[in-house]
Design an enzyme around this catalytic site. Sequence first.
Site, PDB file in Angstrom:
ATOM      1  N   ASP A  31      30.753  45.197   2.685  1.00 46.45           N
ATOM      2  CA  ASP A  31      31.851  46.173   2.624  1.00 46.45           C
ATOM      3  C   ASP A  31      32.984  45.721   1.697  1.00 46.45           C
ATOM      4  OD1 ASP A  31      30.475  47.592   4.668  1.00 46.45           O
ATOM      5  OD2 ASP A  31      31.348  46.231   6.131  1.00 46.45           O
ATOM      6  N   LYS A  82      31.519  47.012  -3.429  1.00 45.48           N
ATOM      7  CA  LYS A  82      30.582  46.838  -4.547  1.00 45.48           C
ATOM      8  C   LYS A  82      30.279  48.157  -5.245  1.00 45.48           C
ATOM      9  CE  LYS A  82      27.841  45.043  -1.498  1.00 45.48           C
ATOM     10  NZ  LYS A  82      28.738  44.787  -0.371  1.00 45.48           N
ATOM     11  N   GLY A 138      26.126  50.888   2.786  1.00 40.55           N
ATOM     12  CA  GLY A 138      26.858  52.140   2.570  1.00 40.55           C
ATOM     13  C   GLY A 138      27.813  51.904   1.427  1.00 40.55           C
ATOM     14  N   HIS A 139      27.426  52.323   0.224  1.00 41.18           N
ATOM     15  CA  HIS A 139      28.278  52.090  -0.940  1.00 41.18           C
ATOM     16  C   HIS A 139      29.111  53.332  -1.228  1.00 41.18           C
ATOM     17  CE1 HIS A 139      25.623  48.535  -2.425  1.00 41.18           C
ATOM     18  NE2 HIS A 139      26.205  48.329  -1.278  1.00 41.18           N
ATOM     19  N   GLN A 152      25.161  44.436   1.147  1.00 39.71           N
ATOM     20  CA  GLN A 152      25.705  43.498   2.157  1.00 39.71           C
ATOM     21  C   GLN A 152      26.484  42.385   1.443  1.00 39.71           C
ATOM     22  OE1 GLN A 152      22.005  44.239   2.706  1.00 39.71           O
ATOM     23  NE2 GLN A 152      22.900  46.067   3.572  1.00 39.71           N
TER      24      GLN A 152
HETATM   25  P1  IMP Z   1      21.012  45.009   9.904  1.00 39.42           P
HETATM   26  O1  IMP Z   1      20.802  44.507   8.518  1.00 39.42           O
HETATM   27  O2  IMP Z   1      21.247  46.495   9.942  1.00 39.42           O
HETATM   28  O3  IMP Z   1      19.977  44.603  10.874  1.00 39.42           O
HETATM   29  O4  IMP Z   1      22.383  44.365  10.457  1.00 39.42           O
HETATM   30  C1  IMP Z   1      22.524  42.956  10.601  1.00 39.42           C
HETATM   31  C2  IMP Z   1      24.007  42.582  10.493  1.00 39.42           C
HETATM   32  O5  IMP Z   1      24.455  42.845   9.170  1.00 39.42           O
HETATM   33  C3  IMP Z   1      24.930  43.390  11.411  1.00 39.42           C
HETATM   34  O6  IMP Z   1      26.019  42.566  11.788  1.00 39.42           O
HETATM   35  C4  IMP Z   1      25.428  44.501  10.514  1.00 39.42           C
HETATM   36  O7  IMP Z   1      26.668  44.994  10.933  1.00 39.42           O
HETATM   37  C5  IMP Z   1      25.533  43.764   9.189  1.00 39.42           C
HETATM   38  N1  IMP Z   1      25.355  44.646   8.043  1.00 39.42           N
HETATM   39  C6  IMP Z   1      24.209  45.176   7.571  1.00 39.42           C
HETATM   40  N2  IMP Z   1      24.433  45.911   6.488  1.00 39.42           N
HETATM   41  C7  IMP Z   1      25.743  45.844   6.243  1.00 39.42           C
HETATM   42  C8  IMP Z   1      26.580  46.384   5.223  1.00 39.42           C
HETATM   43  O8  IMP Z   1      26.136  47.058   4.293  1.00 39.42           O
HETATM   44  N3  IMP Z   1      27.901  46.078   5.322  1.00 39.42           N
HETATM   45  C9  IMP Z   1      28.399  45.283   6.304  1.00 39.42           C
HETATM   46  N4  IMP Z   1      27.666  44.764   7.267  1.00 39.42           N
HETATM   47  C10 IMP Z   1      26.336  45.034   7.243  1.00 39.42           C
END
Ligand code: IMP
Length: 424
Positions: A13, A16, A40-41, A224
């Site tokens: 977040d 990017k 989520g970009h 991420q």
């Molecule tokens: P997952 O990748 O959806 O399984 O999530 C694993 C961890 O990464 C969790 O703490 C999510 O909140 C975090 N996470 C996954 N994708 C994002 C992102 O795009 N932005 C921020 N946190 C993320």
Amino acid sequence: MAVDLLLGLQWGDEGKGKIVDVLTKNYNIIARFQGGPNAGHTLVFNGKKHVLHTIPSGIFHDDATNLVGNGVVIDPVIFKGELDKLEEQDIDYRKSLLISRKAHIILPTHRLLDAASEAAKGKAKIGSTLKGIGPTYMDKTGRNGIRVGDLELSDWKERYRTLADKHESMIAFYNVDINYDLSKLEEEFFEAVDILKSLTFIDSEEYVYQAQKSGKTILAEGAQGSLLDIDFGTYPFVTSSNTTAAGACTGLGVAPNQIGEVFGIFKAYTTRVGSGPFPTELFDEDGETMGRVGHEFGATTGRRRRCGWLDLVALKYACQVNGVTQLNMMKGDVLSGFKTLKVCTAYKYKGDVIEHLPYNIEPENVEPVYTEMKGWEDDLTTMTDASQFPKELNNYINFLEKELQIPITIVSVGPDRKQTIFRK
Ligand code: IMP
């Protein structure tokens, strides 16, 4: 031409999507190399907000080719939703969007498995976005997955059934209360797969190689952040892919010696969504203000993000692991009005003061050591040139550059494309 990388240096977040959108004019190809619809970009231009999950952030530029690389995991249903939104805005994506045959597919049962796994973990849950990311990468490394290229094979539905049946028995094994109607989920899944199949699938590593050879410019867009990397992040509270620079090599087939600039994106403070340690997290009014002013809610899940001061120990680590060559500081405007700013420059750890990220960064193991700086009152959001910056902001930036030994070349002062200030 070398491939440039753009990566988040914190827990995601960082902004990017906005910077990719701003930089796209310098590139022929924008390529996503890992992650999936957990990302989520957010892009803002012409007064409108756009959120992309799997599609690269260059899609709004007519001249850019957008590649979904082999390291990405694709949920056809969410992908279709993104395409529908592009169509509503008359964006012609058919020619400019390419998908790697080696990218893996997220099945409806991967999402259910994610939910079952999280439910079974109880208090120890990861805080996953529940998009099926972990289970899909598990099937990839377990050599069971279904790839985009498989959709071109006549027996792919049989493979699907075998895997979905296996997943159903795994869901039952978790023995948690998950209600679902798989036939309904499958209906929308197969419909979305048909849409996906109407797009262009390519052997993407060959495409990237030829593009490089012919002098095309390529920007690899990370998703991420580095602290969510499966190897270097705050395991197990991480995502299931390599979000760091090495992930671009495996997620696109780019040789390490072909990497050029590495843009490291960070917020002027820190946020985290989901569970896991966060040494500089604030539980007071300052944290609340950051969240409110910075609209710190997840672009994918809407969850409230945890907020805290900038952590230079973690940021240095991320710069190191990624080989960052240029830094871009986001959301400087959110810090306007704070009388005093704090930056964590070291941790107290087991009786010592350390400046590197240790194995355990849980609150019982580390206590942040802060340097305090005077804040600024000025509204940055209307500024268009670095010469307008208040001296306290310049002090903040200069301090970070000195600590990190990397230039901060972009300062973002608001969500719009136009609120981007280039330095030097
Ligand atoms: P997952 O990748 O959806 O399984 O999530 C694993 C961890 O990464 C969790 O703490 C999510 O909140 C975090 N996470 C996954 N994708 C994002 C992102 O795009 N932005 C921020 N946190 C993320």
